[in-house]
Every structure is written in C-alpha cells, then in structure tokens.
Write an enzyme that holds these catalytic residues in place. Structure first.
Site, PDB file in Angstrom:
ATOM      1  N   SER A 147       0.852  -1.191   0.000  1.00 17.62           N
ATOM      2  CA  SER A 147       0.000   0.000   0.000  1.00 17.62           C
ATOM      3  C   SER A 147       0.883   1.235   0.000  1.00 17.62           C
ATOM      4  O   SER A 147       1.854   1.310   0.761  1.00 17.62           O
ATOM      5  CB  SER A 147      -0.906   0.000   1.234  1.00 17.62           C
ATOM      6  OG  SER A 147      -1.782   1.116   1.205  1.00 17.62           O
ATOM      7  N   HIS A 183      -2.277   7.270  -4.790  1.00 16.50           N
ATOM      8  CA  HIS A 183      -2.481   6.121  -3.900  1.00 16.50           C
ATOM      9  C   HIS A 183      -2.508   4.860  -4.753  1.00 16.50           C
ATOM     10  O   HIS A 183      -2.998   4.861  -5.882  1.00 16.50           O
ATOM     11  CB  HIS A 183      -3.813   6.256  -3.147  1.00 16.50           C
ATOM     12  CG  HIS A 183      -4.330   4.954  -2.610  1.00 16.50           C
ATOM     13  ND1 HIS A 183      -5.317   4.217  -3.257  1.00 16.50           N
ATOM     14  CD2 HIS A 183      -3.994   4.231  -1.512  1.00 16.50           C
ATOM     15  CE1 HIS A 183      -5.566   3.124  -2.561  1.00 16.50           C
ATOM     16  NE2 HIS A 183      -4.780   3.108  -1.507  1.00 16.50           N
ATOM     17  N   ASN A 234      -2.620   0.252  -4.185  1.00 15.13           N
ATOM     18  CA  ASN A 234      -2.658  -0.888  -3.280  1.00 15.13           C
ATOM     19  C   ASN A 234      -2.875  -2.148  -4.100  1.00 15.13           C
ATOM     20  O   ASN A 234      -3.694  -2.163  -5.016  1.00 15.13           O
ATOM     21  CB  ASN A 234      -3.797  -0.713  -2.263  1.00 15.13           C
ATOM     22  CG  ASN A 234      -4.004  -1.927  -1.393  1.00 15.13           C
ATOM     23  OD1 ASN A 234      -4.891  -2.750  -1.648  1.00 15.13           O
ATOM     24  ND2 ASN A 234      -3.184  -2.059  -0.370  1.00 15.13           N
ATOM     25  N   ARG A 237      -3.187  -6.422  -3.204  1.00 16.54           N
ATOM     26  CA  ARG A 237      -3.275  -7.302  -2.034  1.00 16.54           C
ATOM     27  C   ARG A 237      -3.793  -8.686  -2.407  1.00 16.54           C
ATOM     28  O   ARG A 237      -4.430  -8.885  -3.438  1.00 16.54           O
ATOM     29  CB  ARG A 237      -4.177  -6.671  -0.976  1.00 16.54           C
ATOM     30  CG  ARG A 237      -5.574  -6.353  -1.489  1.00 16.54           C
ATOM     31  CD  ARG A 237      -6.372  -5.504  -0.504  1.00 16.54           C
ATOM     32  NE  ARG A 237      -7.682  -5.161  -1.048  1.00 16.54           N
ATOM     33  CZ  ARG A 237      -7.929  -4.127  -1.832  1.00 16.54           C
ATOM     34  NH1 ARG A 237      -6.950  -3.318  -2.175  1.00 16.54           N
ATOM     35  NH2 ARG A 237      -9.145  -3.893  -2.287  1.00 16.54           N
ATOM     36  N   GLY A 290      -3.737  -4.010  13.309  1.00 14.01           N
ATOM     37  CA  GLY A 290      -2.602  -3.652  12.470  1.00 14.01           C
ATOM     38  C   GLY A 290      -1.743  -2.594  13.145  1.00 14.01           C
ATOM     39  O   GLY A 290      -2.086  -2.035  14.189  1.00 14.01           O
ATOM     40  N   ARG A 291      -0.609  -2.317  12.536  1.00  8.86           N
ATOM     41  CA  ARG A 291       0.314  -1.334  13.105  1.00  8.86           C
ATOM     42  C   ARG A 291      -0.183   0.072  12.780  1.00  8.86           C
ATOM     43  O   ARG A 291      -0.261   0.468  11.618  1.00  8.86           O
ATOM     44  CB  ARG A 291       1.717  -1.547  12.531  1.00  8.86           C
ATOM     45  CG  ARG A 291       2.764  -0.613  13.115  1.00  8.86           C
ATOM     46  CD  ARG A 291       4.149  -1.031  12.642  1.00  8.86           C
ATOM     47  NE  ARG A 291       5.190  -0.227  13.264  1.00  8.86           N
ATOM     48  CZ  ARG A 291       5.752   0.843  12.693  1.00  8.86           C
ATOM     49  NH1 ARG A 291       5.368   1.218  11.483  1.00  8.86           N
ATOM     50  NH2 ARG A 291       6.702   1.507  13.325  1.00  8.86           N
ATOM     51  N   GLU A 310       0.960   3.145  13.082  1.00 10.05           N
ATOM     52  CA  GLU A 310       1.813   4.073  12.354  1.00 10.05           C
ATOM     53  C   GLU A 310       1.809   3.776  10.856  1.00 10.05           C
ATOM     54  O   GLU A 310       1.849   4.686  10.023  1.00 10.05           O
ATOM     55  CB  GLU A 310       3.243   4.030  12.898  1.00 10.05           C
ATOM     56  CG  GLU A 310       3.417   4.688  14.254  1.00 10.05           C
ATOM     57  CD  GLU A 310       3.059   6.165  14.235  1.00 10.05           C
ATOM     58  OE1 GLU A 310       3.465   6.866  13.283  1.00 10.05           O
ATOM     59  OE2 GLU A 310       2.360   6.620  15.158  1.00 10.05           O
ATOM     60  N   SER A 311       1.755   2.489  10.516  1.00  6.61           N
ATOM     61  CA  SER A 311       1.750   2.110   9.101  1.00  6.61           C
ATOM     62  C   SER A 311       0.401   2.392   8.459  1.00  6.61           C
ATOM     63  O   SER A 311       0.324   2.835   7.307  1.00  6.61           O
ATOM     64  CB  SER A 311       2.106   0.625   8.959  1.00  6.61           C
ATOM     65  OG  SER A 311       3.397   0.368   9.453  1.00  6.61           O
TER      66      SER A 311
END
Length: 300
Positions: free
Chosen positions: A88, A102, A104, A106, A259-260, A262-263
C-alpha cells in the site's frame, strides 16, 4: 500463491521506492520492520520533507492468524484462520501542482480446520488526486491503467474504472476523492481466470505504477505556486483525510485486525486545513476541479 505474491510485492516495494527517491533527488525512505503479536509483520518505508515529496509511504505487510470477529461478520464466516499480504502506498507532494497518488495491491486467503484454502482472492488498484487539474495528466494516468488492463481483458478497464469512481466517493461530500483510476476486489478463480491469471493481471498493474505517476511529477514539480494555492491544497487534503478515516476499507481492515497504527495512518498528510463553509471562486481553476470531482469524467 501467497509466497509468489509476497515475493513480488517485496521486489515491487524496492523498485517503487528507488524510482520515487530518484524523482525527489533529496530525501530517502526510512525503513521500519515490525511484527504483529498475532502473527506476521511488515516493512514500512516512509519519506518525509523531501524536495518534491512532503510525506509518503510505501508499505508491505503479511499478516496471519485467527480472523477477528469483526471480519468474520464482514465475510459471513465463523472462526477461521486467514493470511493477508499486500503493498500500500500514498505519496503527498509538496507542490499543489503535483497530484497525490495512492495504490494498493493485495492477496487474501482463508482456511478450514485442516489448513486447506477455502477462499482466496486478489484486490487492488491505483488512483490520482490532483489539486489543480491538468487534463493531459489525467488522460496519461488513465491511459497507462487501460493499457495494463487491455493486455488481459478489454472489459477490465471500463469495469474497474467505474468501480474506482464508485469506491473513492466521499458520500458525505457528494464528490469523488480524486479523478480515479482502477479499483478491483474479490478477484477469485473462475472458468475464465485462474488465480495465476489474476496474479499476472495484478502484477501488470503494479508494474505500471511508476510509468503512470512519475511523468506527471516530472512535468509539474517545478511550476511556481502561491500561498493561496498551497492553502487550497491543504483544504483538499482535508477531504482526503475524511475519506480515509470514514470510508476506506483498507484503513478499517487494519484497525480491526490490530494492524500497526503508524503504518495504517501513514496515508495522512502532514499539513491539512478545514475551513468553515469554504467555496472556491466562481470560474476559477479550483471550481473546475470540484465540478469534475462531483461528476466523474471518462478520460479515455
């Protein structure tokens, strides 16, 4: 397939980061490796305070484990294990003459009690969010998207272009987030398309990203701009933030699967404004952009 696709996005991350660093000419991507307690992890790369790019991220992740209850309800399944991986990216240029972009790509799997795959699919896309509309840039971006699609099925571009316009729609504002591109999801094996066929298509689109975006950046990055134009960019960035936090499935998936943070939230720009009841001047370039966002165009 999960190993094939994960290796692909690792290499694609390297390729895209190198391409964007070359365009910026000043800043480099900072890398963070992280682990998810429930299983898996990722490689986050962020660029900040560059000559061209004010902030951006190109992230990959591969996570697995028990499917959270919120996702069980979304997919209408019971307790099950899952695997998800993807790349992403969001890039916010400094100049309002250069569009935000943008993308992505997946892949997702779910398993039965014996570890057999019971569902698998690909998803993804790429879209452009300009602050000042240059028609030739919009046409270029869409032409690269169409060329990638046409190599696999001539019906893909019109279908996924329409899905992009529908998906990146800020319903509470009655306008699109940007001028679109491609959006596809739940791409599963059929009589016409095997999972290998879908991989070939998704990787075709991923490989086209730099060709779709970099020429636009090169054309616009040296154009002078005023403080008023920068203010307009920050107001429009506010709409970008609204979409990502209210509507975006990827953001919601990340938040619901621990999920993280910051990411997940690296997609948010560093400088944004919300000005009460702001309306662009009649007949201005700003108004022209908004009119196109309210009525998505066929660029090809």
């Amino acid at each position: 397939m999960k190993d094939i696709f994960y290796n692909y996005i690792k290499n694609l991350q390297d390729k895209i980061c190198l391409g964007l660093e070359t365009v910026d000419g000043q800043s480099k991507f900072r890398e963070d490796l992280w682990q998810r307690p429930e299983g898996g992890g990722g490689r986050t790369r962020v660029i900040e305070k560059g000559k061209v790019f004010e902030k951006g991220g190109v992230n990959i992740s591969a996570v697995h484990g028990k499917l959270p209850e919120a996702m069980q309800r979304m997919f209408n399944v019971g307790e099950t294990d899952f695997f998800a991986c993807g790349l992403s990216l969001v890039i916010h240029p400094k100049s309002p003459m250069v569009p935000t972009v943008h993308a992505n790509w997946r892949y997702f799997e779910m398993y039965d009690d014996q570890g057999n795959i019971i569902q698998q699919w690909f998803g993804g896309g790429q879209d452009l969010t300009p602050y000042y509309l240059f028609d030739e840039d919009a046409t270029h971006f869409h032409q690269i998207c169409k060329t990638a699609c046409d190599k696999h099925n001539p019906e893909f571009y019109p279908k996924y272009k329409k899905q992009c316009d529908q998906y990146f729609w800020n319903a509470h504002r009655h306008e699109a987030r940007g001028i679109g591109g491609l959006f596809f999801d739940y791409c599963k094996a059929t009589n016409e398309m095997s999972m290998k066929n879908w991989f070939d298509f998704v990787s075709e689109v991923g490989n086209s990203f730099l060709e779709a975006y970099v020429p636009i950046v090169e054309r616009r990055k040296e154009i002078p701009y005023s403080e008023a134009q920068r203010t307009w960019q920050e107001i429009r960035r506010g709409r970008y933030v609204e979409f990502n936090l209210v509507h975006d499935k990827g953001t919601l998936f990340g938040l619901k699967t621990n999920g993280r943070i910051e990411s997940i939230l690296m997609s948010l720009p560093p400088h944004v404004q919300w000005v009460y009841d702001f309306h662009p001047e009649k007949g201005s370039e700003e108004e022209r952009l908004v009119s196109v966002l309210m009525n998505p165009k066929q660029w090809i």
